[in-house]
Design a protein around this motif. Structure first.
Motif, PDB file in Angstrom:
ATOM      1  N   ILE A  33       0.837  -1.201   0.000  1.00 56.91           N
ATOM      2  CA  ILE A  33       0.000   0.000   0.000  1.00 56.91           C
ATOM      3  C   ILE A  33       0.875   1.256   0.000  1.00 56.91           C
ATOM      4  CG2 ILE A  33      -1.610   1.341   1.411  1.00 56.91           C
ATOM      5  CD1 ILE A  33      -2.860  -1.370   2.242  1.00 56.91           C
ATOM      6  N   ALA A  34       1.914   1.277   0.834  1.00 53.47           N
ATOM      7  CA  ALA A  34       2.777   2.450   0.928  1.00 53.47           C
ATOM      8  C   ALA A  34       3.516   2.692  -0.382  1.00 53.47           C
ATOM      9  CB  ALA A  34       3.766   2.283   2.073  1.00 53.47           C
TER      10      ALA A  34
ATOM     11  N   ALA B  48       2.581   1.839  -3.420  1.00 58.42           N
ATOM     12  CA  ALA B  48       1.647   2.302  -4.440  1.00 58.42           C
ATOM     13  C   ALA B  48       1.412   3.804  -4.340  1.00 58.42           C
ATOM     14  CB  ALA B  48       0.325   1.548  -4.313  1.00 58.42           C
ATOM     15  N   GLU B  49       1.411   4.324  -3.133  1.00 58.97           N
ATOM     16  CA  GLU B  49       1.205   5.761  -2.921  1.00 58.97           C
ATOM     17  C   GLU B  49       2.500   6.540  -3.118  1.00 58.97           C
ATOM     18  OE1 GLU B  49      -0.209   9.503  -2.001  1.00 58.97           O
ATOM     19  OE2 GLU B  49      -1.411   7.689  -2.347  1.00 58.97           O
ATOM     20  N   LEU B  50       3.569   6.131  -2.478  1.00 62.36           N
ATOM     21  CA  LEU B  50       4.772   6.961  -2.408  1.00 62.36           C
ATOM     22  C   LEU B  50       5.634   6.888  -3.654  1.00 62.36           C
ATOM     23  CD1 LEU B  50       5.792   6.452   1.336  1.00 62.36           C
ATOM     24  CD2 LEU B  50       4.427   8.284   0.306  1.00 62.36           C
TER      25      LEU B  50
ATOM     26  N   GLN C  16       4.694   7.492  -6.440  1.00 68.15           N
ATOM     27  CA  GLN C  16       4.248   8.603  -7.280  1.00 68.15           C
ATOM     28  C   GLN C  16       5.128   9.840  -7.101  1.00 68.15           C
ATOM     29  OE1 GLN C  16      -0.227   9.081  -7.396  1.00 68.15           O
ATOM     30  NE2 GLN C  16      -0.085   7.686  -5.659  1.00 68.15           N
ATOM     31  N   TYR C  17       5.851   9.923  -5.969  1.00 71.19           N
ATOM     32  CA  TYR C  17       6.698  11.080  -5.694  1.00 71.19           C
ATOM     33  C   TYR C  17       8.027  11.003  -6.431  1.00 71.19           C
ATOM     34  CZ  TYR C  17       3.637  12.281  -1.730  1.00 71.19           C
ATOM     35  OH  TYR C  17       2.572  12.633  -0.941  1.00 71.19           O
TER      36      TYR C  17
ATOM     37  N   ALA D 177       2.887  10.221   6.215  1.00 66.69           N
ATOM     38  CA  ALA D 177       2.211   9.144   5.508  1.00 66.69           C
ATOM     39  C   ALA D 177       1.921   8.028   6.511  1.00 66.69           C
ATOM     40  CB  ALA D 177       3.082   8.627   4.372  1.00 66.69           C
TER      41      ALA D 177
ATOM     42  N   VAL E  16       0.292   4.488   7.301  1.00 62.47           N
ATOM     43  CA  VAL E  16      -0.097   3.296   6.562  1.00 62.47           C
ATOM     44  C   VAL E  16      -0.513   2.185   7.517  1.00 62.47           C
ATOM     45  CG1 VAL E  16       2.282   2.377   6.409  1.00 62.47           C
ATOM     46  CG2 VAL E  16       0.558   1.698   4.715  1.00 62.47           C
TER      47      VAL E  16
ATOM     48  N   LYS F 171      -5.124   0.420   4.416  1.00 61.73           N
ATOM     49  CA  LYS F 171      -5.229   1.695   3.698  1.00 61.73           C
ATOM     50  C   LYS F 171      -4.157   2.666   4.178  1.00 61.73           C
ATOM     51  CE  LYS F 171      -9.059   2.831   6.809  1.00 61.73           C
ATOM     52  NZ  LYS F 171     -10.469   3.266   6.882  1.00 61.73           N
ATOM     53  N   MET F 172      -4.171   3.850   3.553  1.00 63.93           N
ATOM     54  CA  MET F 172      -3.131   4.827   3.832  1.00 63.93           C
ATOM     55  C   MET F 172      -3.715   6.230   3.775  1.00 63.93           C
ATOM     56  SD  MET F 172       0.570   5.076   1.963  1.00 63.93           S
ATOM     57  CE  MET F 172       1.910   6.004   2.690  1.00 63.93           C
TER      58      MET F 172
ATOM     59  N   VAL G  14      -2.224  10.398   3.763  1.00 65.62           N
ATOM     60  CA  VAL G  14      -1.084  11.308   3.732  1.00 65.62           C
ATOM     61  C   VAL G  14      -1.593  12.702   4.075  1.00 65.62           C
ATOM     62  CG1 VAL G  14       0.805  12.257   2.371  1.00 65.62           C
ATOM     63  CG2 VAL G  14       0.056   9.900   1.980  1.00 65.62           C
TER      64      VAL G  14
END
Length: 262
Positions: free
Chosen positions: A101-102, A104-106, A108-109, A184, A186, A190-191, A193
Motif C-alpha cells: 500500500i505504501a 503504491a502511494e509513495l 508517485q513522488y 504518511a 499506513v 489503507k493509507m 497522507v
C-alpha cells in the motif's frame, strides 16, 4: 557557565526525546539521566521493517513489490528472532500488505534524494531559546517537489497528524524551512497522507517543552534524585517491557508485575 543539559551530559535533543518527556517524564528521566534503557515491542519492529521495505522500493523503482515485502519480513524476523512475545506473529502478518500500500502511494513522488553514505538525511537545528541542538533523521526527502515525507505505521488509520508527530514535523521544517512536511500513515488496509499545517505553532510548543526540560534539570545536578522525584504511570504501555519494569523496581523500590494486556 554550562547549561543544565550539559551538566547532565545531554548534548542534544530530539523529537522522540521531548515527546517521551511529555508522555512519560519518569521514563524519560530513567533513560536520559540514569542510562536505563527499555526494549521496544513487536509493533515498533513492524514499523522498522515496513520502512525498510518501502525504502528499498522507493530508491529502486524497478524492484518488484514482492521483493520489497520479502526484505521487510526478513528485517522483522531479524529484529524479533529472540522474542517470545505472542504478538510477533500478528505483527508479521501486517507487514507485506502495508509495504504494498505504501509503495503504491509513495512511488508517485519519484526517487528520494539519498544523503552521503546514508539514504536518510541527518538534520541538526538550533532553536532560539534552547541551548542544545535538535538532531533527527528524515525518512524521505524529495527536493524536486520540496516535500519531506515521514512514514508512520499504524494498526488503525489516523484521520489527522498527531501532536507528537506535528512536533517532529515542526523540527524538520525548522531545519528545511522551504520544505512541505507530510506524514504518511499506513495500515495493512489503507493509507492517509497529511500535510503539516502551521508548523510555527508546533515549533513554539517544541521550544516550550525543551525549556521545561531545562528547568527540571536545573533543579539538581543529581540525576538519580531527579528521577526519583517523579512518579511513574505503570498502567501505561510504555512500562510493559520487563526490563523497564525491573529497572523501575530498582529505582523506585516497588515490586511490580507486568501490566495486564487489553
Amino acid at each position: 557557565m554550562a547549561s543544565a543539559f550539559e551538566r547532565h551530559g545531554l548534548d542534544h535533543l530530539s523529537a522522540s526525546s521531548i515527546n517521551l518527556f511529555v508522555a512519560q517524564p519518569a521514563m524519560w528521566a530513567m533513560q536520559k539521566l540514569m542510562g536505563r534503557r527499555s526494549m521496544v515491542g513487536p509493533a515498533a519492529h513492524r514499523g522498522t521493517a515496513i520502512e525498510a521495505g518501502v525504502e528499498m522500493g522507493l530508491f529502486d523503482p524497478a524492484a518488484p513489490v514482492e521483493a520489497c515485502q520479502e526484505a521487510a519480513v526478513g528485517r522483522f524476523n531479524q529484529l524479533t528472532a529472540f522474542s517470545a512475545d505472542p504478538a510477533v506473529e500478528k505483527e508479521r502478518a501486517n507487514i507485506a500488505p502495508a509495504v504494498a500500500i505504501a509503495l503504491a502511494e509513495l512511488r508517485q513522488y519519484g526517487i528520494p534524494e539519498a544523503a552521503d553514505g546514508n539514504r536518510q538525511h541527518r538534520i541538526e537545528v538550533q532553536l532560539p531559546g534552547v541551548p542544545v541542538p535538535f538532531i533527527g533523521w528524515l525518512d524521505f526527502w524529495f527536493p524536486e517537489h520540496g516535500i519531506i515525507v515521514d512514514l508512520k505505521t499504524q494498526a488503525r488509520l489516523s484521520s489527522k497528524i498527531s501532536d507528537p508527530h506535528a512536533r517532529q514535523g515542526a523540527i524538520y521544517h525548522a531545519a528545511h524551512g522551504n520544505a512541505e512536511i507530510r506524514f504518511a500513515y499506513v495500515t495493512p488496509q489503507k493509507m492517509g497522507v497529511y500535510r503539516l499545517e502551521d508548523p510555527r505553532t508546533h515549533l513554539d510548543r517544541v521550544v516550550n517543552i525543551a525549556q521545561s526540560i531545562e528547568r527540571f534539570l536545573s533543579l539538581s545536578d543529581d540525576g538519580a534524585a531527579l528521577t526519583r522525584s517523579l512518579s511513574p504511570d505503570f498502567d501505561s504501555f510504555y512500562w510493559n517491557d520487563p526490563a523497564a519494569r525491573a529497572a523501575a523496581e530498582e529505582i523506585w523500590g516497588q515490586s511490580l508485575e507486568a501490566a495486564p494486556q487489553a
